[in-house]
Design an enzyme around this catalytic site. Structure first.
Site, PDB file in Angstrom:
ATOM      1  CB  CYS A  43      -0.935  -0.008   1.203  1.00 32.05           C
ATOM      2  SG  CYS A  43      -1.830   1.533   1.401  1.00 32.05           S
ATOM      3  CB  CYS A  48      -3.099   2.535  -1.779  1.00 31.28           C
ATOM      4  SG  CYS A  48      -3.446   0.815  -1.415  1.00 31.28           S
ATOM      5  CE  LYS A  51      -4.586   4.272  -6.433  1.00 28.09           C
ATOM      6  NZ  LYS A  51      -5.140   2.937  -6.280  1.00 28.09           N
ATOM      7  CE1 TYR A 180     -10.943  -1.459  -6.793  1.00 27.42           C
ATOM      8  CE2 TYR A 180     -11.075  -3.788  -7.306  1.00 27.42           C
ATOM      9  CZ  TYR A 180     -11.545  -2.690  -6.617  1.00 27.42           C
ATOM     10  OH  TYR A 180     -12.602  -2.819  -5.771  1.00 27.42           O
ATOM     11  CD  GLU A 184      -6.763   2.227  -9.169  1.00 31.11           C
ATOM     12  OE1 GLU A 184      -7.717   2.414  -8.415  1.00 31.11           O
ATOM     13  OE2 GLU A 184      -5.654   1.827  -8.762  1.00 31.11           O
ATOM     14  CG  HIS A 439     -28.049  23.522  -4.965  1.00 29.46           C
ATOM     15  ND1 HIS A 439     -28.158  22.691  -6.051  1.00 29.46           N
ATOM     16  CD2 HIS A 439     -28.180  24.793  -5.412  1.00 29.46           C
ATOM     17  CE1 HIS A 439     -28.342  23.433  -7.136  1.00 29.46           C
ATOM     18  NE2 HIS A 439     -28.359  24.712  -6.772  1.00 29.46           N
ATOM     19  CD  GLU A 444     -27.698  19.505  -5.913  1.00 32.61           C
ATOM     20  OE1 GLU A 444     -28.796  19.890  -5.477  1.00 32.61           O
ATOM     21  OE2 GLU A 444     -26.845  20.281  -6.384  1.00 32.61           O
TER      22      GLU A 444
END
Ligand code: NDP
Length: 463
Positions: A43, A48, A51, A180, A184, A439, A444
């Site tokens: 990781c 991760c 990356k 993944y 990516e 908003h 939303e």
């Protein structure tokens, strides 16, 4: 009573191993942890974290282009790969230091060596050849990219391990896989200016995701200029005289690129660990078999994280580590909860998702309400980009529980984290409906889709 050198010996200094070692040591247990490469594991060192840094790096070209729509004139700019690699290296070295410091402060003994099992409670430290004993042994050795050895020329390919530190920045790359990592990296390299092709064996990339996300991302990537070859596989890779890679594919003929990257899944790091000697069973993929409490077939030996091939995600390994500590050291048996894990693909645009895809939910429930919105994000109105955001809620019609939420768009990963809480809490569509919108945001839309876009009955879409 038998006495051991340690209460806990952890093999593997990645996310799961470090968390377990740090917590146990913090409770006053005598802990040693061994890592053969760098603390932080996949990781932090080659997964991760770097990356995500590279994802940011790859987004600037579009930011510079978009700026014009907002009145900015951006001057001359160019990208320097070696500066990015060096900056990344500084950051992961800092993080590696923090991992070590955390262990040190908790009182764990940090060993820089490969460690292998030589008996039920015995571990050999490969650097010195010394054997030590521990009451409990935890294996958290993670995994590595599958080398795909059956492919002729696989040794000419790189994996995600090498991709972060390529000595020379490629002008073109072919990435194999549709998961993944392949997706990516295709976006990263393309964003950094590399001519990028993705080759995937199935009909559509990201096989385990909702169809709308898969199709939507595929279209967005192609629109950016990434070439995607579905229904195809690599046949062979050879090296040309100029050092480039000559690739043969099954259905799209040959092509020549600077680099070929394989992202065809990851395999558990169990080879040569002495598992058989210690009586630890593995499955046909080489992953360590564990029960609901991360206990292996050998008493006193535990395993967690990617080496067990349950769900290959950092937060899952950390969660499994915390459950291990609760169970073994706090007399509070807790088995890891692998249900409803929110996750993100850091593609461009991102995918954020939690719960069932429409296809999975269609098989699990008699009737679904599907709420779907596709719209152009506000920023795109001035930047001129044609990209679309897609949001989808899958609702079980019988009890109105939201069983799946899927988002394709900017910051979808951030949204997935929050919407993950609502699914975990068992929120119904009515809970979403009575939540006031924020908003103007893209999110939303998740609370303003009042009528179903369509229904699914017995797995079939109906009006
Ligand atoms: P994935 O399992 O996601 O994808 C592997 C890909 O390789 C799939 O598209 C699969 O096809 C394909 N494949 C497998 N075997 C072959 C073969 N023999 N020939 C051709 N294609 C093949 O693995 P990754 O390597 O991308 O990532 C490993 C794990 O790491 C992921 O499962 C994920 O859990 C984790 N990860 C998470 C990230 C995140 O959270 N953002 C980022 C990166 C990794 P098919 O789909 O048809 O089986």
């Amino acid at each position: 009573m038998t006495s051991f050198d340690y209460d806990l010996f952890v093999i593997g200094g990645g996310s799961g191993g470090v968390r377990s070692g740090r917590l146990a040591a913090g409770m006053g247990k005598k802990v040693a942890i061994a890592e053969e490469f760098r603390y932080g594991g996949t990781c932090v060192i080659r997964g991760c974290v770097p990356k995500k840094l590279y994802v940011y790096a790859s987004q600037f070209a579009e930011h510079f282009e978009d700026a014009a729509g907002f009145g900015w004139t951006v001057g001359e700019h160019h990208f320097d790969w070696s500066k990015l690699v060096a900056a990344k290296e500084r950051e992961i070295t800092r993080l590696e230091g923090l991992y070590r410091k955390g262990l040190e402060n908790a009182g764990a003994e940090i060993l820089q060596t490969r460690a292998e099992l030589v008996g039920p409670n015995s571990i050999k430290l490969v650097n010195t050849g010394k054997t030590v004993t521990a009451e409990r042994i935890l294996i958290a050795t993670g995994g590595h990219p599958t080398p795909h050895s059956a492919l002729p020329g696989h040794d000419l390919c790189i994996s995600s391990n090498e991709a972060f530190d390529l000595p020379e920045f490629p002008k073109s790359i072919l990435i194999a896989g549709g998961g993944y990592i392949a997706v990516e990296f295709a976006n990263i390299f393309h964003g950094l200016g590399v001519e990028t092709t993705l080759i995937y064996r199935g009909k559509e990339i990201l096989s385990r995701f909702d169809q709308d996300m898969r199709r939507g991302l595929h279209a967005a990537m192609e629109q950016k200029g990434i070439r995607i070859l579905c229904g195809d596989v690599l046949q062979s890779i050879k090296q040309a005289d100029d050092g480039r890679r000559v690739v043969e594919t099954l259905n799209h003929g040959g092509l020549t690129v600077d680099q070929v990257m394989l992202a065809l899944g990851r395999v558990p790091n169990t080879k040569g660990l002495g598992l058989e000697t210690a009586g630890v069973n593995t499955n046909d993929k080489g992953a360590i078999v564990v029960d609901a409490f991360s206990r292996t077939s050998a008493p006193g030996i535990y395993a967690l994280g990617d080496v067990t091939d349950r769900i290959q995600l950092t937060p899952v390994a950390i969660h499994e580590a915390m459950c291990f500590i609760e169970t073994e050291y706090k007399h509070n048996p807790v088995s890891p909860d692998h249900d409803l894990i929110a996750t993100a693909v850091f593609s461009q645009p991102e995918i954020g998702t939690v719960g069932m895809s429409e296809e999975q939910a269609g098989r699990a429930f008699a009737e679904l309400e599907v709420y779907r919105a596709e719209f152009r994000p506000i920023k795109a109105t001035l930047s001129g980009r044609t990209e679309k955001t897609i949001m989808k809620l899958i609702v079980n019609a019988a009890d109105r529980k939201v069983v799946g939420a899927h988002i394709l768009g900017h910051e979808a990963g951030e949204m997935a984290q929050l919407i993950g809480i609502t699914l975990k809490a068992g929120c119904t569509k009515d809970d979403f409906d009575r939540t006031m919108a924020v908003h103007p945001t893209a999110a939303e839309e998740l609370v303003t889709m009042y009528t179903p876009s369509y229904r699914v009955k017995d797995g079939q879409k109906v009006a």
